[in-house]
Scaffold this motif. Structure first.
Motif, PDB file in Angstrom:
ATOM      1  N   ALA A 112       5.610   4.466  12.617  1.00 51.08           N
ATOM      2  CA  ALA A 112       5.034   5.766  12.273  1.00 51.08           C
ATOM      3  C   ALA A 112       4.533   6.491  13.516  1.00 51.08           C
ATOM      4  O   ALA A 112       4.059   5.859  14.466  1.00 51.08           O
ATOM      5  CB  ALA A 112       3.872   5.580  11.298  1.00 51.08           C
ATOM      6  N   ASN A 135      -3.545  13.818   3.468  1.00 52.15           N
ATOM      7  CA  ASN A 135      -3.419  13.110   2.197  1.00 52.15           C
ATOM      8  C   ASN A 135      -3.159  14.081   1.051  1.00 52.15           C
ATOM      9  O   ASN A 135      -2.264  13.850   0.215  1.00 52.15           O
ATOM     10  CB  ASN A 135      -4.683  12.298   1.933  1.00 52.15           C
ATOM     11  CG  ASN A 135      -4.503  11.270   0.835  1.00 52.15           C
ATOM     12  OD1 ASN A 135      -3.494  10.581   0.776  1.00 52.15           O
ATOM     13  ND2 ASN A 135      -5.481  11.186  -0.044  1.00 52.15           N
ATOM     14  N   GLN A 140       1.306  11.078   3.548  1.00 55.36           N
ATOM     15  CA  GLN A 140       1.170   9.618   3.594  1.00 55.36           C
ATOM     16  C   GLN A 140       0.456   9.124   4.862  1.00 55.36           C
ATOM     17  O   GLN A 140       0.977   8.288   5.603  1.00 55.36           O
ATOM     18  CB  GLN A 140       2.543   8.951   3.470  1.00 55.36           C
ATOM     19  CG  GLN A 140       3.269   9.316   2.180  1.00 55.36           C
ATOM     20  CD  GLN A 140       4.522   8.523   1.967  1.00 55.36           C
ATOM     21  OE1 GLN A 140       4.456   7.296   1.869  1.00 55.36           O
ATOM     22  NE2 GLN A 140       5.669   9.189   1.905  1.00 55.36           N
ATOM     23  N   LEU A 142      -2.275   7.115   7.218  1.00 51.91           N
ATOM     24  CA  LEU A 142      -2.996   5.840   7.262  1.00 51.91           C
ATOM     25  C   LEU A 142      -4.090   5.990   8.304  1.00 51.91           C
ATOM     26  O   LEU A 142      -3.821   6.442   9.425  1.00 51.91           O
ATOM     27  CB  LEU A 142      -2.054   4.694   7.643  1.00 51.91           C
ATOM     28  CG  LEU A 142      -0.844   4.471   6.730  1.00 51.91           C
ATOM     29  CD1 LEU A 142       0.107   3.455   7.370  1.00 51.91           C
ATOM     30  CD2 LEU A 142      -1.281   4.003   5.353  1.00 51.91           C
ATOM     31  N   ALA A 158       2.846   0.113   8.752  1.00 49.06           N
ATOM     32  CA  ALA A 158       3.274   1.509   8.651  1.00 49.06           C
ATOM     33  C   ALA A 158       4.791   1.644   8.624  1.00 49.06           C
ATOM     34  O   ALA A 158       5.506   0.902   9.295  1.00 49.06           O
ATOM     35  CB  ALA A 158       2.698   2.299   9.825  1.00 49.06           C
ATOM     36  N   ASP A 161       7.747   7.078   7.467  1.00 48.94           N
ATOM     37  CA  ASP A 161       7.317   8.271   6.761  1.00 48.94           C
ATOM     38  C   ASP A 161       5.796   8.344   6.627  1.00 48.94           C
ATOM     39  O   ASP A 161       5.265   9.248   5.975  1.00 48.94           O
ATOM     40  CB  ASP A 161       7.968   8.361   5.380  1.00 48.94           C
ATOM     41  CG  ASP A 161       7.741   7.119   4.523  1.00 48.94           C
ATOM     42  OD1 ASP A 161       7.170   6.131   5.042  1.00 48.94           O
ATOM     43  OD2 ASP A 161       8.135   7.133   3.347  1.00 48.94           O
ATOM     44  N   ASN A 162       5.090   7.405   7.234  1.00 54.57           N
ATOM     45  CA  ASN A 162       3.633   7.482   7.336  1.00 54.57           C
ATOM     46  C   ASN A 162       3.233   8.250   8.596  1.00 54.57           C
ATOM     47  O   ASN A 162       4.048   8.484   9.478  1.00 54.57           O
ATOM     48  CB  ASN A 162       3.008   6.088   7.393  1.00 54.57           C
ATOM     49  CG  ASN A 162       3.151   5.298   6.106  1.00 54.57           C
ATOM     50  OD1 ASN A 162       3.675   4.181   6.111  1.00 54.57           O
ATOM     51  ND2 ASN A 162       2.684   5.862   4.997  1.00 54.57           N
TER      52      ASN A 162
END
Length: 449
Positions: A112, A135, A140, A142, A158, A161-162
């Motif tokens: 990511a 979010n 997505q 983290l 991760a 796409d995070n």
């Protein structure tokens, strides 16, 4: 996680445990490294060491054995709190052994993109604001680093796409090699941790690690209102995104009394913002700029600005009771933070302050005491802080025995429309294990009124 082969068979020393060392040891072993952990704490009662030994990882506790680096280690991953004056670290640097903190591991393994956030003040609030914006916009995110889960644990899980939103301290940024965030944010620069870094210059250079490896494909969001950060921005190869509180600018993100502007165009009205204070407006500008660069829609950003009232213990709105608003700023462990908190309010304020006595002066607060109608002093510095407050012309000054007493006393000196603000300007260790425990005591006392 990326398919990483560089660590397979590599002899690695993890120096220091706690959360980051424990996570790094697990990760490195899973990557095929031959891991040894060395922790200064004795083995007895050392839960992390016991857990690692059960898994077959070699652990040496109770100090740093002489000649430990003679075993052929190629890499040291150290706990950020261990200073570079530590004999093992000094010896490693002399021997040419790489010394990292675990955020370098995060970058090496993560699929990511990373948004790295640093600064003397405001990085936790900026990190939290940005996380919520991403979010709501379904990006997505983290959250990692000082504010959340150890970053290398997040990086291990991760996917591409995070987005990893990583709060990075100067301690962590000293231990990087190729760490390169896609977006870097530097909120501000004030002297801090000089006992660790040795000088203001050393501290600033460590912070500058947030952008030193960035390229023309990356973005660097920085505080244009600080000349020092403008100078560091000139050294960055990234696309520069300045933020400023002093009126509309043609480039980057800026604000005046009415609006927030993106590249000089009105973007959102300031009237919707719930989080008080000019210092928090800096955090809002930085987070909003990063959210825009990540493709967040305007409604997601506005949703956060309308609803966000602060990170716990950092100018956190607690409650309104009969027209009095309570704010928990227990994280304010120095006069700079309390000065910013006081500047956030134009209403009459009752200030709860004091704590561990390190002998520092409170004079920096004097120009900002104009709206303070009463002071409740706490802890070791109670008498000394009381004397300072009286010298500012404030006559309503009281020393409290504990937090519950302080909150009750503060309420008795207010009327509707007033602010009751815990912003201690001192560390908490005279009465509490940490600033979080102090803030929790304040919240509990407010809720018991």
């Amino acid at each position: 996680m990326k398919d990483v082969n560089q660590f397979k068979g590599m002899k690695v020393l993890v120096l220091g445990l706690a959360k980051s060392g424990y996570a790094a040891a697990h990760l490195l072993r899973s990557l095929g490294a031959v891991v040894t952990v060395n922790d200064a704490k004795p083995e007895e009662g050392n839960a992390e060491a016991a857990s690692l030994k059960e898994e077959g990882i070699r652990v040496i506790c109770g100090g740093h054995p002489e000649g430990i680096l003679d075993e052929g280690y190629k890499l040291i991953v150290k706990n950020p709190g261990i200073p570079y004056s530590n004999p093992v670290v000094v010896d490693a640097v002399q021997k040419g052994i790489s010394v990292w903190t675990e955020i370098e591991l995060t970058y090496r393994i993560s699929e990511a993109p990373i948004i790295g956030i640093t600064g003397s003040n405001g990085k936790t609030t900026t990190t939290t604001l940005l996380y919520h914006m991403l979010n709501i916009a379904k990006k997505q995110p983290l959250i990692a680093g000082n504010i959340g889960t150890v970053s290398c644990t997040v990086g291990e899980k991760a996917k591409n796409d995070n987005i990893i939103v990583l709060e990075a301290s100067s301690f962590q940024l000293m231990g990087i090699d190729s760490f390169r965030p896609r977006i870097a944010i530097w909120t501000n620069l004030y002297d801090s941790h000089l006992d660790y870094h040795g000088s203001s210059e050393g501290y600033a250079e460590a912070k500058a690690g947030i952008t030193k490896n960035q390229t023309v494909d990356d973005y660097f969001i920085y505080n244009f209102d600080q000349p020092e950060l403008r100078a560091y921005a000139e050294r960055s190869a990234a696309i520069k995104i300045p933020f400023s509180l002093f009126g509309r600018t043609e480039k980057g993100i800026s604000a005046d009394d009415e609006q927030i502007y993106w590249d000089g165009v009105p973007y959102v009205s300031r009237s919707i913002i719930k989080l008080p204070g000019q210092h928090n407006l800096e955090n809002i500008l930085a987070a909003t700029a990063a959210a825009i660069l990540c493709g967040c829609d305007k409604s997601s950003i506005e949703n956060v600005l309308i609803s966000f009232t602060g990170v716990r213990h950092r100018m956190q709105f607690v409650k309104e009771l009969k027209g009095r608003k309570f704010y928990n700023d227990s994280k304010a462990t120095n006069t700079l933070a309390t000065k910013s908190a006081l500047a956030a309010f134009s209403m009459p304020t009752v200030l709860l302050a004091g704590g561990l006595d390190r002998g520092h002066s409170f004079e920096e607060l004097r120009p900002h005491m104009g709206n303070v109608k009463a002071v409740i002093a706490l802890g070791e510095t109670a008498e000394r802080f009381s004397e300072f407050v009286k010298s500012c012309g404030i006559t309503e000054v009281f020393c409290a025995t504990d937090m519950r007493d302080a909150v009750r006393e503060s309420y008795s000196h207010t009327e509707p429309g007033d602010i009751i603000l815990l912003s201690p300007s001192c560390a908490s260790w005279d009465q509490y294990t940490n600033f979080e425990a102090r803030g929790d005591a304040f919240i509990d006392s407010v809720m018991s009124l």
